[in-house]
Design a protein around this motif. Sequence first.
Motif, mmCIF file in Angstrom:
data_model
loop_
_atom_site.group_PDB
_atom_site.id
_atom_site.type_symbol
_atom_site.label_atom_id
_atom_site.label_comp_id
_atom_site.label_asym_id
_atom_site.label_seq_id
_atom_site.Cartn_x
_atom_site.Cartn_y
_atom_site.Cartn_z
ATOM 1 N N MET A 6 0.834 -1.206 0.000
ATOM 2 C CA MET A 6 0.000 0.000 0.000
ATOM 3 C C MET A 6 0.872 1.261 0.000
ATOM 4 S SD MET A 6 -3.012 1.278 -0.091
ATOM 5 C CE MET A 6 -4.079 -0.105 0.295
ATOM 6 N N ASN A 7 1.953 1.262 0.763
ATOM 7 C CA ASN A 7 2.872 2.405 0.745
ATOM 8 C C ASN A 7 3.504 2.569 -0.626
ATOM 9 O OD1 ASN A 7 2.381 2.994 3.439
ATOM 10 N ND2 ASN A 7 4.081 1.745 4.175
ATOM 11 N N ALA A 8 3.856 1.460 -1.253
ATOM 12 C CA ALA A 8 4.427 1.537 -2.599
ATOM 13 C C ALA A 8 3.419 2.088 -3.594
ATOM 14 C CB ALA A 8 4.921 0.157 -3.040
ATOM 15 N N LEU A 9 2.151 1.694 -3.464
ATOM 16 C CA LEU A 9 1.116 2.197 -4.363
ATOM 17 C C LEU A 9 0.947 3.709 -4.212
ATOM 18 C CD1 LEU A 9 -1.087 1.593 -6.422
ATOM 19 C CD2 LEU A 9 -2.639 1.081 -4.530
ATOM 20 N N LYS A 10 0.948 4.202 -2.979
ATOM 21 C CA LYS A 10 0.828 5.638 -2.767
ATOM 22 C C LYS A 10 2.053 6.382 -3.294
ATOM 23 C CE LYS A 10 -1.952 5.027 1.440
ATOM 24 N NZ LYS A 10 -1.999 5.272 2.904
ATOM 25 N N ALA A 11 3.233 5.837 -3.035
ATOM 26 C CA ALA A 11 4.457 6.519 -3.472
ATOM 27 C C ALA A 11 4.563 6.562 -4.989
ATOM 28 C CB ALA A 11 5.674 5.822 -2.864
ATOM 29 N N ILE A 12 4.238 5.460 -5.660
ATOM 30 C CA ILE A 12 4.324 5.441 -7.122
ATOM 31 C C ILE A 12 3.250 6.339 -7.729
ATOM 32 C CG2 ILE A 12 4.143 3.955 -9.151
ATOM 33 C CD1 ILE A 12 5.284 1.699 -7.525
ATOM 34 N N VAL B 73 11.989 -0.546 -3.592
ATOM 35 C CA VAL B 73 12.982 -1.075 -2.645
ATOM 36 C C VAL B 73 12.924 -0.316 -1.324
ATOM 37 C CG1 VAL B 73 15.448 -1.314 -2.232
ATOM 38 C CG2 VAL B 73 14.493 -1.973 -4.432
ATOM 39 N N LYS B 74 12.746 0.996 -1.387
ATOM 40 C CA LYS B 74 12.658 1.776 -0.146
ATOM 41 C C LYS B 74 11.385 1.434 0.623
ATOM 42 C CE LYS B 74 15.386 5.657 -1.885
ATOM 43 N NZ LYS B 74 15.390 7.088 -2.253
ATOM 44 N N CYS B 75 10.306 1.165 -0.085
ATOM 45 C CA CYS B 75 9.082 0.762 0.603
ATOM 46 C C CYS B 75 9.229 -0.624 1.218
ATOM 47 C CB CYS B 75 7.899 0.793 -0.360
ATOM 48 S SG CYS B 75 7.408 2.455 -0.900
ATOM 49 N N LEU B 76 9.953 -1.525 0.566
ATOM 50 C CA LEU B 76 10.214 -2.839 1.154
ATOM 51 C C LEU B 76 11.073 -2.732 2.405
ATOM 52 C CD1 LEU B 76 10.852 -5.019 -2.026
ATOM 53 C CD2 LEU B 76 8.916 -5.174 -0.470
ATOM 54 N N GLN B 77 11.902 -1.715 2.452
ATOM 55 C CA GLN B 77 12.728 -1.501 3.634
ATOM 56 C C GLN B 77 11.975 -0.820 4.763
ATOM 57 O OE1 GLN B 77 16.025 0.692 2.077
ATOM 58 N NE2 GLN B 77 17.010 -1.108 1.175
ATOM 59 N N GLN C 216 10.076 2.253 4.529
ATOM 60 C CA GLN C 216 9.840 3.683 4.454
ATOM 61 C C GLN C 216 8.418 3.954 3.966
ATOM 62 O OE1 GLN C 216 12.799 6.010 2.465
ATOM 63 N NE2 GLN C 216 14.503 4.758 3.193
ATOM 64 N N THR C 217 7.863 5.049 4.432
ATOM 65 C CA THR C 217 6.518 5.472 4.059
ATOM 66 C C THR C 217 6.598 6.529 2.961
ATOM 67 O OG1 THR C 217 6.509 7.188 5.764
ATOM 68 C CG2 THR C 217 5.683 4.987 6.374
ATOM 69 N N PRO C 218 5.498 6.782 2.240
ATOM 70 C CA PRO C 218 5.533 7.840 1.222
ATOM 71 C C PRO C 218 5.921 9.201 1.771
ATOM 72 C CG PRO C 218 3.604 6.445 0.926
ATOM 73 C CD PRO C 218 4.244 6.026 2.211
ATOM 74 N N ALA C 219 5.518 9.518 2.995
ATOM 75 C CA ALA C 219 5.903 10.807 3.582
ATOM 76 C C ALA C 219 7.409 10.885 3.796
ATOM 77 C CB ALA C 219 5.162 11.020 4.904
ATOM 78 N N GLU C 220 8.012 9.792 4.240
ATOM 79 C CA GLU C 220 9.464 9.777 4.422
ATOM 80 C C GLU C 220 10.197 9.876 3.088
ATOM 81 O OE1 GLU C 220 9.410 6.942 8.419
ATOM 82 O OE2 GLU C 220 10.226 6.203 6.521
ATOM 83 N N LEU C 221 9.670 9.230 2.057
ATOM 84 C CA LEU C 221 10.292 9.336 0.738
ATOM 85 C C LEU C 221 10.225 10.760 0.215
ATOM 86 C CD1 LEU C 221 8.931 6.101 -0.971
ATOM 87 C CD2 LEU C 221 11.237 6.501 -0.124
ATOM 88 N N LEU C 222 9.077 11.422 0.416
ATOM 89 C CA LEU C 222 8.938 12.793 -0.044
ATOM 90 C C LEU C 222 9.807 13.746 0.766
ATOM 91 C CD1 LEU C 222 7.421 14.600 -2.042
ATOM 92 C CD2 LEU C 222 5.653 14.922 -0.311
ATOM 93 N N ALA C 223 9.953 13.480 2.079
ATOM 94 C CA ALA C 223 10.807 14.337 2.900
ATOM 95 C C ALA C 223 12.270 14.160 2.550
ATOM 96 C CB ALA C 223 10.580 14.032 4.379
ATOM 97 N N ALA C 224 12.658 12.932 2.213
ATOM 98 C CA ALA C 224 14.055 12.682 1.856
ATOM 99 C C ALA C 224 14.406 13.295 0.513
ATOM 100 C CB ALA C 224 14.335 11.178 1.839
ATOM 101 N N ASP C 225 13.491 13.246 -0.441
ATOM 102 C CA ASP C 225 13.731 13.788 -1.773
ATOM 103 C C ASP C 225 12.446 14.435 -2.259
ATOM 104 O OD1 ASP C 225 14.717 14.480 -4.188
ATOM 105 O OD2 ASP C 225 14.978 12.447 -4.971
ATOM 106 N N PRO C 226 12.221 15.716 -1.983
ATOM 107 C CA PRO C 226 10.950 16.330 -2.361
ATOM 108 C C PRO C 226 10.742 16.405 -3.856
ATOM 109 C CG PRO C 226 12.497 17.979 -1.558
ATOM 110 C CD PRO C 226 13.125 16.663 -1.311
ATOM 111 N N LYS C 227 11.803 16.380 -4.625
ATOM 112 C CA LYS C 227 11.659 16.432 -6.078
ATOM 113 C C LYS C 227 11.792 15.036 -6.643
ATOM 114 C CE LYS C 227 13.422 21.133 -6.598
ATOM 115 N NZ LYS C 227 14.408 21.986 -7.283
ATOM 116 N N THR C 228 11.119 14.792 -7.717
ATOM 117 C CA THR C 228 11.167 13.481 -8.344
ATOM 118 C C THR C 228 12.535 13.253 -8.944
ATOM 119 O OG1 THR C 228 8.842 13.634 -8.869
ATOM 120 C CG2 THR C 228 10.127 12.011 -10.098
ATOM 121 N N PRO C 229 13.230 12.162 -8.615
ATOM 122 C CA PRO C 229 14.534 11.913 -9.216
ATOM 123 C C PRO C 229 14.403 11.662 -10.707
ATOM 124 C CG PRO C 229 13.779 9.996 -8.001
ATOM 125 C CD PRO C 229 12.804 11.092 -7.728
ATOM 126 N N HIS C 230 15.407 12.112 -11.426
ATOM 127 C CA HIS C 230 15.382 11.963 -12.884
ATOM 128 C C HIS C 230 16.672 11.296 -13.322
ATOM 129 C CE1 HIS C 230 14.393 12.755 -17.033
ATOM 130 N NE2 HIS C 230 15.581 13.326 -17.204
#
Length: 794
Positions: A505-511, A572-576, A578-592
């Motif tokens: 579910m976290n992966a679905l929200k993050a993607i 991979v980060k969600c499997l480890q 991490q939540t979508p909020a933590e992913l957004l806080a760590a990198d607010p911009k989408t990596p390219h």
Amino acid sequence: MQNSTAVDEALCQRVQLAPGFIEKLLPQLVDLVKYSRLLPQGEEHAIRRGSRDFLASSKDLGFRSLQAVHQIFRFVDQTIHRNTAPEGLKNFNLLVDSIDDILERADGHLKNAAAGVQREEAEEEEKELSHSAPGATQPASRLPKPQVRWRHLIDNHRTHFVPRLLVKHNEESPLSPKLLEAQAKVGIRPSTGSSAKPAEDELQSHLAAMGVGSRPQDLALANPYEEELNALAWPDSFFQCKPAQRYPRVEDTPLVMVRTDEELKQMIQEVKATCIGKEIAVDVEHHDFRSYRGFVCLVQVSTRQKDFLLDPFEIFEQMHLLNEIFSDPRILKVLHGADRDVLWLQRDFSVYLVNMFDTGLATRALRLQGGYSLANLVSHFCGVKLDKKYQTADWRERPLPQEMIHYARADTHYLLFCYDCLKNALLAQSGMASTSGVNLGIAVLESGDLQATEEGVQTLQATMQKSAALCGQAYHEAPLDAGQLAMSLCERFGSKQRPLDAKQMNALKAIAEWRDCLARNIDESLNFIAPDACLWRICLAMPTSPVKLRSTCNPLPTTLQQHAQEVVDIIVKCLQGQTPAELLAADPKTPHITADSPPREVEADVPVLREVEAETSWKIGEWPLRSPEGSPRPLVHVTATFGRLPALGRKREFAVLCGADSGSEDADTGPVSVERPQKRARVIRRKISFAAPAPEPAPEPALEPALEPAEGVDTGEEAERKLESEAPKDAEAQAPEGGLPAPMRKRKRKRPNSQRSLENLVSAPQASKPASPAAPKPASVPSTQSVRRSKGKL
């Protein structure tokens, strides 16, 4: 033949090939197809795999074939295969997608050749596409994006919508101060400075700093024509039956194309001069696949005498002039299914409708047989069958083909006559369904020789009020709510038998958030980046490498292939944990990931991967060759169950080739996994693909520590050796000549040492007493077969 030769010569010059390359290539391809049909298949292929030379040559040929295909793909389309390796083509989905893309490009070139487009013009269009958006993906349809002409009007990152309405036509009241202030803030209207509120602005900035901002519904602006819609009224003559005005033939009706400012102003003046107190038909063609928000591609307007087609691409900023006739309450606008058309006109042109009749609402009020579509409406009253194959066509195409022009004008050409008949049917409504409404007949409805009933007047008034409510809608924009989107996807695709866990579910929200951010940046739709069904499959599979990601969906969207590493990183980060909020806080911009970035694989130290590695790390030991004469080696197919209980275990199929290092081909058929230390396999089926026996595999090592036997008690191995020494020694007489072993029998798996020790504890007093050679065998000492039967019972 001369044309083919000319094409071959031009191709050789363009690609810098040797002369005569095409002539030599064709016979080689014919031979390749002919010889490929001679390759062994099925059982013959399984037998030949017993040869080391055959395996080595097969692997070498397969690797060279993958390299050749990969070089061809890199030459044809570098955007997809620039960061891929030849081994990645083992994924059949990627191979199919690449071939489909090549065929689509060939189809596009053939269409250009049929339309008379020269090669130089096609090359210029391709260069414009490649330079217009650096880093953007190649479009599925190779049409240029027309929205680059009004790019300054597009803001995909805005959180609320402000209409570009500087002049309010046909106003009953001026524009609201809230709208004027919002326009001044975004730069649409110059700021006067008199309406500034320092205290309120300071409070809003303080709340925003605390994270308590305004809600999207609080920032939404009301419809500027809300008061005009509320004051809308219809005269008594409107609620009387009138004869329907028959439509002219399409061939006899003038068609006016509107592409410039002058043509637009002339059309508006003509409509205002001829249609005051009358009706006009309006329709909109929209495109939303290659744009984040979508845009209007065509506006159709039909009067009783003419058909107008408005091309907004060159006059996008001047289309707001349509408010002069669309907001005029003296002109009735007739539309079919106007719920989305109203919002599209507001979003793109800031055009608002006042006084509208929706024929879709009227068909529902009359319960028209055959459905409520426009095609059924025109077929019922006009007897004309509309071809709706262009309903989902790409309306960005310019110039428009004649078939699409005919389709567009037909949507509004017959609509006014249908309006006349629907209005008479609504007014004639009564409690007797058989003698009222559409059941009266088209000839009666067209003549207008009807008497309006009280119920019919109420029905028509209700239809007009519902149509006015549709006009009163206001276009709003809001940021993406990933949680709500994830819940809606669970309702659409989920099931109770296979729900998503917390990490999925976290992966679905993050993607979903990543897809929305990427779509806003490159101005593409969410479905073009990745459809919802594709997101669901990815979150079910949770792939941890780009190669595994490409196998989740067939076909995988092109944009998702190019950004595969970004999606894998999120998973991979969600499997480890991490939540979508933590992913957004760590990198607010989408990596390219740029095109020059080297491909890399993800090594994720997660429990799921460790479990899979533990299962696949155990290999079956090699068997020796059956005989030194070089005869075929045995191929054994084994189906085993891993786990404590057979019903809950995981079944795996092994194809073991004796004396070869080809590995095993296994297929998981169960959801439950098992850790490596257990290694409890219960063979349920063994099938050998040849008649002669195979060498017996070595027994599995003991996994559980054996119990220490008591004093004077023999261990399991010693007791069994004693019993075998006392068994009849005529087994050698039964063996055939040559020393070959007897046919393989079904052998019982030996129990661990701990279980044999318990059996020895039971039979220890009888087995510990030595028997004299002359005396008869004691009754307490059982034979080998009885001991084995007792073991089976225990």
